[in-house]
Design a protein around this motif. Structure first.
Motif, short mmCIF file in Angstrom:
data_model
loop_
_atom_site.label_atom_id
_atom_site.label_comp_id
_atom_site.label_asym_id
_atom_site.label_seq_id
_atom_site.Cartn_x
_atom_site.Cartn_y
_atom_site.Cartn_z
N THR A 289 -2.84 -8.04 -9.13
CA THR A 289 -3.21 -7.57 -7.78
C THR A 289 -4.72 -7.52 -7.64
O THR A 289 -5.46 -7.55 -8.63
CB THR A 289 -2.64 -6.16 -7.50
OG1 THR A 289 -3.19 -5.24 -8.45
CG2 THR A 289 -1.12 -6.15 -7.56
N PHE B 21 5.07 -8.35 -3.28
CA PHE B 21 6.04 -7.25 -3.35
C PHE B 21 7.36 -7.71 -2.75
O PHE B 21 7.42 -8.66 -1.97
CB PHE B 21 5.51 -6.03 -2.59
CG PHE B 21 5.53 -6.17 -1.10
CD1 PHE B 21 6.49 -5.51 -0.33
CD2 PHE B 21 4.60 -6.97 -0.44
CE1 PHE B 21 6.52 -5.64 1.05
CE2 PHE B 21 4.62 -7.11 0.94
CZ PHE B 21 5.58 -6.45 1.68
N TRP C 153 -1.33 -2.82 0.62
CA TRP C 153 -0.78 -1.47 0.71
C TRP C 153 -1.79 -0.47 0.14
O TRP C 153 -2.80 -0.86 -0.48
CB TRP C 153 0.56 -1.37 -0.02
CG TRP C 153 0.50 -1.77 -1.48
CD1 TRP C 153 0.17 -1.00 -2.54
CD2 TRP C 153 0.78 -3.08 -2.01
NE1 TRP C 153 0.22 -1.72 -3.70
CE2 TRP C 153 0.62 -3.00 -3.41
CE3 TRP C 153 1.20 -4.29 -1.44
CZ2 TRP C 153 0.82 -4.08 -4.26
CZ3 TRP C 153 1.40 -5.38 -2.27
CH2 TRP C 153 1.21 -5.28 -3.67
N HIS D 265 -3.31 1.94 -2.41
CA HIS D 265 -3.28 1.81 -3.85
C HIS D 265 -2.69 3.03 -4.55
O HIS D 265 -1.94 2.90 -5.52
CB HIS D 265 -4.70 1.54 -4.36
CG HIS D 265 -4.83 1.50 -5.85
ND1 HIS D 265 -4.10 0.65 -6.63
CD2 HIS D 265 -5.63 2.23 -6.70
CE1 HIS D 265 -4.43 0.83 -7.91
NE2 HIS D 265 -5.34 1.79 -7.97
N SER E 296 2.33 6.89 -3.12
CA SER E 296 3.70 6.51 -3.47
C SER E 296 4.66 7.27 -2.54
O SER E 296 4.46 8.45 -2.26
CB SER E 296 3.98 6.86 -4.94
OG SER E 296 5.27 6.46 -5.31
N ARG F 179 5.24 2.94 -1.94
CA ARG F 179 4.33 1.92 -1.43
C ARG F 179 4.38 1.90 0.11
O ARG F 179 5.43 1.84 0.72
CB ARG F 179 4.72 0.55 -1.99
CG ARG F 179 3.87 -0.57 -1.42
CD ARG F 179 4.36 -1.91 -1.96
NE ARG F 179 4.01 -2.10 -3.34
CZ ARG F 179 4.79 -2.67 -4.25
NH1 ARG F 179 6.01 -3.06 -3.91
NH2 ARG F 179 4.39 -2.82 -5.49
N THR F 180 3.19 1.94 0.72
CA THR F 180 3.05 1.89 2.18
C THR F 180 2.30 0.61 2.54
O THR F 180 1.08 0.53 2.37
CB THR F 180 2.29 3.12 2.71
OG1 THR F 180 2.98 4.31 2.29
CG2 THR F 180 2.22 3.09 4.22
N VAL F 181 3.02 -0.38 3.05
CA VAL F 181 2.45 -1.69 3.34
C VAL F 181 1.83 -1.68 4.73
O VAL F 181 2.44 -1.22 5.70
CB VAL F 181 3.52 -2.79 3.23
CG1 VAL F 181 2.93 -4.16 3.57
CG2 VAL F 181 4.12 -2.81 1.83
#
Length: 848
Positions: A39, A53, A68, A70, A73, A75-77
């Motif tokens: 990444t 992802f 997203w 970093h 948590s 993961r938020t895209v």
């Protein structure tokens, strides 16, 4: 068999390669690829991460290139590249070709070529130009940029998916050098499918400045309402849109908005798969996303719920209730009664202009989201003119006039209106004379007179009940009387912190504010009887002391001298103005104390004192790096924007200078000292006075010479302040320079000779953005032009500061560069002068 030295070399090389592979980087260089679990991580803060992802755990083979957060948590895209073509191979890759094209391949490319199936491309090859040195860099803002020696060729912010991030420009069409395309924020198809969904948010192609959400391509689902100069009128959460969005105009892109998060970069807007525009903010304590705002939030916010010429009112549970506007009735009565309101209402009876009769007028409707399809009447500059234009046009059904929007008018079909819970948005509905009975001005006058009489009677009863004069009398009714009865003096002396005046004026946060009333004993105790050890400084009107109230609250106490130039009128100004003006960049007045001949003001305490204490102190200058100085410039501009435009009455400060800019614990600026300020009515643009007040070096030429002041007078002072902040020198310190009579003249000469960089304070010269500083010098020179009408207003200045890519006009050379003693010699007599240069406020100087 491999020899020992050779084996050792291979082991070291392999270890080195492993270290390189393990390092986090924010850059993909020309000819490189990103694949597998590798990444990119933004720098220097590491806020965002980019890579491949799989959003659907049931289909792990379907992979997308995304960006997203970093460290959050799950993961938020926030951005997806290959939305319409997911990768299905085991190892998709992101490649930056030798020609500068960013590509997503369904497999691994060899030597930077596209020998694997192409899923997505940035299409930068055709416009990359002849130069090489391409790189793709992930920014801490969340944008992925393709760069060359010529600058940014492509930016993911120009091609968003479903998320608006801080720093984005929301435009009609995507910026950049390639083929023009419309900028839309398009929802995902579902929570696990990033392909384009049914809903898209964008700006009105008709250039009205409104934001819309469309369903299935062209069906209007929701709209924001018009921009009224402060916020979108159809969006109830005012603080977010007041501070977060800034309008601008670009000759190529047209109208657009820049979005800046109000208090954190971890804030985002998302168009959900169900069409809801929602705002999330990270809760600092738990690092979880918190829902803070969403639209539409009730049935009335869906577009045209009630059809044309009807008003929608939402119940507490969000259900819609439709009513026809006055002068209209349902078009299809049976459907209307059954709850089918889509056909709306029609006018009955007709307007007088339609039947060759006179008497048409207007009914003001308050707290209304203005209808769609407004048009701007550019030839009108005031409310009566706007009213006349609509009255004389039989096709005009309503109008609105405000200082920020100008004259807006609508046709005879008014669509998408609903009642707002907050916001003083009035629509003037055109009606025939028969529908205006009871709304005639005579009835309004009678109602107002009755209200005044009742108010006076209630006030008299209240005064009789209290047996004396309270502080409200002093603020609003008794400022002209310097002497009062002994009983009134005793009552004033006994006033304490338990009493206060409540203000419900046009404040920034929409809340009420209280002005506390302190007793003299309480003030003496707080300041150790006005001890010299507590003195913070002394201005033209008296000393300022630090005080500590019961409970530990620190305050600044301004004690006006009895022989100071600031009398009851100035004291009245300061109390009324600051108590009502509430903004993050204006100092906050906490209370006052007026026993006998004392006049005392209690302010919030500013631990870093005033700007001049840092700016002109060689030991403290280094604490003000360029970023802090630029933030101070922007903060002062925001405070002036509130005074000049956003407050209920326009306010001209008239004494803007470094010593009147206070700094809080975070070095945020607050404008202070409103004793010389003047309020303007809605139709006033300038004022002429025979009493010139202010400080030489900051005063505009038309004010110093002729006594004429306006909001452009403050713009002049702001320009001088910018130059002081950049140079680190007082405005008057330039008088010693040969042939340069003030800081404006000296700065213009350096700028004209292409030596503007010499103006930069040596303390910040090595670490500042020279390009940004030079732009600020250019803006300052525009602000200090001789003629008021040539200076930009504060909203324009803020746009210039926030948009560093727009071109600026050339400033005119200053001609009225007068020395303080030359101004002095041009005045009539010594007794009319009371001024000094740079530090003391001038209080009596008669203009010609």
């Amino acid at each position: 068999m491999v020899s020992s030295p050779r084996l050792l070399f291979l082991l070291l090389a392999g270890a080195s390669l492993c270290c390189v592979a393990a390092q986090k980087t924010d850059t993909l260089r020309q000819g490189e690829s990103l694949s597998g679990a590798a990444t990119l991580v933004s720098s220097p803060e590491g806020v965002f991460e980019a890579g491949f992802f799989a959003p659907d755990p049931k289909q792990p083979s379907r992979q997308y290139l995304g960006i997203w957060y970093h460290s959050i948590s799950p993961r938020t895209v926030v951005w997806v590249a290959n939305r319409v073509a997911p990768a299905t191979s085991a190892s998709p890759s992101l490649t930056l070709t030798v020609t500068g094209d960013l590509r997503v391949l369904d497999g691994t490319a060899a030597n930077g070529t596209a020998d694997a199936p192409l899923l997505w491309s940035s299409n930068t090859t055709s416009r990359a130009g002849p130069r090489g040195g391409y790189s793709a860099v992930l920014q801490d803002t969340g944008s992925l940029e393709v760069r060359s020696e010529d600058g940014v060729l492509w930016d993911s912010f120009w091609h968003p998916t479903d998320t608006i991030l801080s720093g984005m420009r929301i435009t009609l069409q995507a910026p950049g050098r390639g083929p023009k395309e419309r900028m839309l924020f398009t929802s995902w198809a579902s929570e696990t499918d990033p392909s384009p969904g049914r809903y898209a948010l964008g700006l009105d192609p008709g250039n009205s400045g409104q934001a819309y959400i469309w369903k299935d391509g062209n069906v209007t689902y929701w709209r924001s309402g018009q921009w009224n100069g402060v916020n979108f009128i159809g969006i109830p959460w005012r603080p977010l849109y007041r501070s977060g969005f800034t309008p601008a105009i670009d000759p190529v892109l047209g109208n657009y908005y820049t979005y800046t998060a109000t208090n954190t970069s971890l804030q985002r807007f998302v168009v959900l798969p169900n069409g809801t525009d929602i705002c999330y903010m990270v809760r600092k304590s738990s690092q979880d996303w918190e829902l803070v705002w969403y639209q539409p939030s009730n049935e009335c916010e869906y577009y045209a719920t009630c059809g044309p010429n009807a008003k929608c009112t939402a119940s507490q549970d969000g259900k819609a209730k439709c009513t026809c506007l006055k002068g209209f009735h349902p078009k299809l009565q049976e459907q209307w009664n059954a709850g089918n309101w889509s056909q709306g209402c029609i006018r009955s009876p007709p307007l007088g202009c339609e039947t060759n009769q006179s008497g048409d007028g207007f009914l003001p409707m308050g707290n209304i989201k203005w209808p769609d399809f407004s048009y701007w009447v550019s030839t009108v500059g005031d409310e009566p003119g706007c009213r006349t234009v609509c009255l004389n046009n039989c096709s005009c059904g309503a109008y609105v006039y405000t200082a920020t929007t100008g004259c807006l008018a609508w046709g005879n079909e008014l669509i998408d209106m609903h009642e707002l819970q907050t916001g003083a948005y009035t629509l003037n509905l055109k009606l025939p004379a028969s529908e205006l009975r009871g709304h005639h001005p005579i009835w309004k006058i009678a109602t107002i007179i009755s209200a005044i009489v009742l108010f006076v009677l209630a006030a008299c009863l209240l005064l009789w009940w209290k047996h004396g004069r309270n502080i409200k009398d002093a603020v609003h009714g008794s400022w002209r009387s310097r002497h009062s009865s002994t009983q009134s003096q005793q009552n004033s002396a006994m006033l304490d912190i338990s009493q206060s005046i409540r203000f419900d004026d046009d404040v920034e946060d929409g809340k009420s504010h209280e002005l506390k009333v302190y007793s003299l004993d309480r003030i003496r105790t707080a300041t150790s009887n006005f001890s010299d050890s507590n003195k913070l400084g002394e201005g033209g009107f008296g000393p300022v002391y630090m005080g500590t109230l019961p409970g530990g609250e620190e305050v600044a106490v301004k004690r006006l001298c009895r022989n100071s130039g600031q009398g009851l009128e100035e004291f009245k100004n300061e109390v009324i103005l600051i108590a009502k003006l509430q903004h993050r960049n204006l100092v906050r007045l906490l209370g006052c104390c007026i026993p006998r001949e004392e006049k005392i003001l209690v302010y919030e305490y500013m631990p870093n004192k005033s700007l001049d204490a840092f700016l002109f102190n060689p030991e403290k200058q280094r604490l003000l790096d360029w970023k802090k100085r630029f933030d101070i410039i922007e903060g002062i501009a925001r405070g002036l924007l509130y005074l000049h435009r956003d407050s209920r009455l326009r306010v001209v400060h008239r004494d803007l200078k470094a010593s009147n800019i206070l700094l809080d614990a975070d070095m945020k600026p607050k404008i202070s000292d409103f004793g010389m300020a003047r309020m303007f009515g809605g139709d006033q643009n300038q004022f002429n006075t025979n009493r010139v007040v202010g400080t030489f070096g900051y005063m505009s030429p038309e004010y110093a010479m002729e006594g004429i002041f306006s909001v452009k007078s403050d713009v002049y002072g702001f320009g001088v302040l910018i130059l002081e902040i950049i140079t680190g020198k007082r405005a008057v310190s330039f008088h010693c320079h040969e042939d340069s009579l003030n800081i404006a003249g000296y700065a213009w000469r350096q700028w004209n000779e292409d030596n503007a960089a010499e103006l930069i304070d040596p303390v910040i010269r090595a670490s500042c953005s020279v390009r940004q500083v030079l732009r600020c010098i250019h803006i300052a020179l525009l602000c200090v032009q001789d003629h008021a009408d040539e200076r930009p207003d504060i909203p324009t200045v803020i746009l210039m500061l926030s948009n560093d890519s727009s071109s600026l006009p050339n400033p005119r050379p200053p001609t009225l560069m007068l020395r303080g003693r030359e101004i002095e010699s041009s005045k009539s007599s010594e007794k009319d002068r009371s001024h000094s240069i740079g530090t003391v406020t001038m209080t009596q100087l008669h203009g010609r």
